[in-house]
Write a protein that holds these residues in place. Structure first.
Motif: not given
Length: 298
Positions: A5-29
């Motif tokens: 379905l999609y290309d495997a994520q590189g190191p930068r994309a993985k760090r960016r997705n982790i950052l987005y996840t943390v920001v979302f969880l903080v905003a949800l909390a």
């Protein structure tokens, strides 16, 4: 390495997705904390407001919630029982080769599908009030069921039609090639296969039927589940949040039960349609009447 379905994520994309996840969880909390503090400041979380439902007493359930739930289930069940076969008939009629069958069915489906279900309920109430000998206590139920049946049968008709049309044409062509009539093809070949594909959409529409019964309580004074929340809130000291939360949880349980049963049924139907994949040997073919050991016709 790539996925289908999609290309495997590189190191930068993985760090960016982790950052987005943390920001979302903080905003949800933060949102959850804001809701909690706001309710607490207005004393909506006080035990006195929730005690009628969570304190072990049954008066709220026996007096308000249970009668409202019975009316909701009754209206939804009647609507489902009538709308499902009616929608199937209209959907099949729209696929008819006869113009005198196909065109009237299309007009009925498009007409009632375009009208809001609340308008149909109000129209039904006026109809039963002026032209039918229906008890005034039963008129809201009749009006709610009428509106739900007319609207949802039209939607279900389109689901049935789309489900049948989604099947490969080779299914019906092969059936007609062996001499089956169109009615037999529809009944024995197309419908059984289309049911599995249609099941998620049909269940979604059944969930809509359950939720739309609340329109009758809001406008037609139909004593369903949601209408009981207003009465409970007034009786127990304006505990609006508690009353509507309990009612919302009940709706969640009902609709989750419907979707869970549909998922189980869909999986069961798919498993039954899978072939065993067994291969016949030359000796097996020889045992079949009319075939020689080579598998050719005698």
């Amino acid at each position: 390495m790539t996925s289908v379905l999609y290309d495997a994520q590189g190191p930068r994309a993985k760090r960016r997705n982790i950052l987005y996840t943390v920001v979302f969880l903080v905003a949800l909390a933060a949102v959850v904390w804001w809701v909690y503090t706001s309710l607490d400041e207005k004393h909506q979380l006080d035990w006195a407001l929730w005690k009628p439902y969570l304190g072990g007493g049954t008066e709220a359930y026996s007096t308000y919630i249970w009668p409202g739930l019975q009316n909701t289930v009754k209206a939804a069940a009647l609507s489902m029982v009538i709308a499902l076969p009616l929608g199937a008939v209209l959907g099949i009629a729209r696929l008819s080769d006869h113009v005198w069958v196909r065109v009237p069915a299309a007009v009925v489906v498009e007409f009632f599908r375009a009208i809001p279900v609340l308008v149909l309920m109000i129209f039904g109430l006026a109809l039963f009030s002026q032209y039918a000998d229906v008890n005034s206590d039963d008129r809201p139920l009749y009006a709610v069921v009428t509106g739900l049946v007319l609207y949802n049968a039209s939607v279900l008709a389109e689901i049935v039609r789309a489900g049948i049309l989604s099947l490969p044409k080779g299914q019906s062509e092969a059936a007609m090639a062996i001499g089956l009539r169109k009615g037999q093809v529809m009944r024995t070949i197309l419908l059984p296969q289309a049911v599995t594909a249609m099941l998620p959409a049909i269940v979604s529409q059944l969930v809509v039927i359950v939720k739309d019964t609340a329109l009758g309580g809001a406008v037609l004074t139909f004593p369903e589940l949601l209408a009981s929340a207003n009465t409970m809130s007034a009786y127990y000291g304006a505990n609006t949040i508690a009353s509507f939360t309990i009612v919302a949880v009940i709706y969640l349980i009902i609709n989750f039960t419907l979707t869970t049963f549909a998922s189980w049924l869909e999986g069961r139907l798919r498993r039954r349609k899978k072939s065993t994949g067994a291969m016949l040997s030359v000796d097996d073919m020889a045992d079949i009447p009319g075939h020689a050991g080579t598998g050719t016709s005698a």
